[in-house]
Design a protein around this motif. Sequence first.
Motif, PDB file in Angstrom:
ATOM      1  N   THR A  74      -9.260  28.161  -7.118  1.00 39.31           N
ATOM      2  CA  THR A  74     -10.314  27.346  -6.500  1.00 39.31           C
ATOM      3  C   THR A  74      -9.619  26.600  -5.363  1.00 39.31           C
ATOM      4  O   THR A  74      -9.305  25.432  -5.487  1.00 39.31           O
ATOM      5  N   LYS A  92      -4.202  29.420 -10.219  1.00 42.42           N
ATOM      6  CA  LYS A  92      -4.059  27.980  -9.925  1.00 42.42           C
ATOM      7  C   LYS A  92      -4.648  27.192 -11.092  1.00 42.42           C
ATOM      8  O   LYS A  92      -5.834  27.314 -11.395  1.00 42.42           O
ATOM      9  N   GLU A 139      -3.032  21.027  -2.576  1.00 40.37           N
ATOM     10  CA  GLU A 139      -2.004  21.161  -3.616  1.00 40.37           C
ATOM     11  C   GLU A 139      -1.981  22.528  -4.277  1.00 40.37           C
ATOM     12  O   GLU A 139      -0.936  22.957  -4.768  1.00 40.37           O
ATOM     13  N   ASP A 168     -10.780  22.598 -11.405  1.00 47.50           N
ATOM     14  CA  ASP A 168      -9.841  23.104 -10.404  1.00 47.50           C
ATOM     15  C   ASP A 168      -8.740  23.963 -11.047  1.00 47.50           C
ATOM     16  O   ASP A 168      -7.789  24.358 -10.382  1.00 47.50           O
ATOM     17  N   ASP A 215      -7.887  17.462 -10.040  1.00 48.90           N
ATOM     18  CA  ASP A 215      -7.443  17.286  -8.655  1.00 48.90           C
ATOM     19  C   ASP A 215      -8.096  16.060  -8.043  1.00 48.90           C
ATOM     20  O   ASP A 215      -9.233  16.105  -7.578  1.00 48.90           O
TER      21      ASP A 215
END
Length: 496
Positions: free
Chosen positions: A371, A261, A345, A284, A266
């Motif tokens: 994360t 990711k 997300e 993130d 974010d």
Amino acid sequence: MQFTFTKAALPKTGAIVIPVIENGLGDGAFAALNEAASGSLARAAKAANFTGKKDQVLDVIAPQGLDNTRVLVFGVGAPKTFGLEEAEALGGAICARLLSAREKSAAIALEGFAPGGIEADVLAAHVALAAKLRAYRFDKYRTKLEADQKPQLAKIAVHTGSTKAKTLFAELDKVADGVFLTRDLVSEPPNVLYPESFAARCAELEELGVKVTVLGVKEMKKLGMGALLGVGQGSARESKLVAMEWMGGKKGQAPVAFVGKGVTFDTGGISLKPGPGMEDMKWDMGGAGAVTGAMAALAGRKAKANVVGVIGLVENMPDGNAQRPGDIVKTMSGQTVEILNTDAEGRLVLADAIWWTQETYKPKAVVDLATLTGAMVIALAHEFAGMFVNDEKLCEALLKAGEATGDKLWRMPLVKAHYEMIKSDVADMKNIGGRDGGSSSAAAFIGRFVKDGQAWAHLDIAGMAWSTKDLPTSPKGGTGYGVRLLDEWVRQNYEG
Ligand code: BES
Ligand code: MN
Ligand code: ZN
């Protein structure tokens, strides 16, 4: 910092570091040096009540009869409790002490130091590795550092009888480089590190023989990656998907795949996060950072295995064009998702990245790192990453690699009930499952994009990518969690 391994006698200048077991002052390097120092070291130990208990440190500055700046004696306690983890904690503690003492060079006396069952070469190499890892700094934006604020320590000589330590360290050194790359990426501010600039950093791995492919919005649209693209659509920065291939194994053999990711910032999107602490969301992209660092480590040490690393890079912003709660997006897999919270997300990014990875590479195993949830931190604090896994062998192997490297994992449940939590009334699933068991329902969401029979592990590293305090082998900040874990897992299972 430069590390050397030598059988030479201890130097007459700089700092000398001697680890001792409890009540072990009577022999080894301590006893020899004490004699040269006319017994002053033993007198200092007595005066300080130093006996070599674990975590005791004796710092003898300008020791009588010696020209060394200081002799630092580190207690390690009972030999039977001394293993790899303790060796690394020792190396890290030694380094931290030398740094704060502002020493320029040091010799660590490991010759004849053999507590517990750990081999001399492994001990020496891991003490050095830990020292290197602890000495990491991210100073590039501190333009006003005074000379006396900059670290002095430039050389560590490991005095050991082992001849193999140097070769062992050379490999570990490449892994440390991978960890440093991850820490650099995680530490960069979000105005500097965004999808495109992150992809450019990945492209630098071509120098190590990694094949790097970058997909932009146009390509991803064609592939139907509506979930990943939906997250990035409110950002002025173009979303990217990066694939890094290291094919060091047998030609034609299916690779193992890491998927990360990479949310470079974010904000939560329209489901905006609260202001305080939002700056933390620059890291993130810790999952993508770990995947990139692991690829650098594997390529750097020329691992004999086929491995691909895929990262989904997006910035999650609120904007006139941002996705809304209520939107329904279509993923590359064909499944549709009702977006009920734009702050959930990461799973959307992983859904398309993981699907693409399976379609493109038919991997033997998929390990994703993210994360992903605050709930993971509530459950496991900063001690373990949570592991959700559908394959017992993969589970065992990852747990073992975690134990060996200190990148610890704890298995979490993922069962049918968690899949029930993400049922939607209007689409194939929704992107949140409620507060209860939030990490497991997030894992279930990702599980919906794992093909039948595909061995898969999801590692939620939300509590591990960043540390607000110094750790034994990591100064506060980006930890590089996951790099050593993935490297070790490949080493133990796919090479040789
Ligand atoms: N990036 C966060 C998770 C996170 C939180 C990582 C704290 C590191 C530290 C993730 O995108 C997120 O916002 N998750 C939400 C999910 C919720 C909306 C279902 C969360 O955990 O609150
Ligand atoms: Mn979020
Ligand atoms: Zn996030």
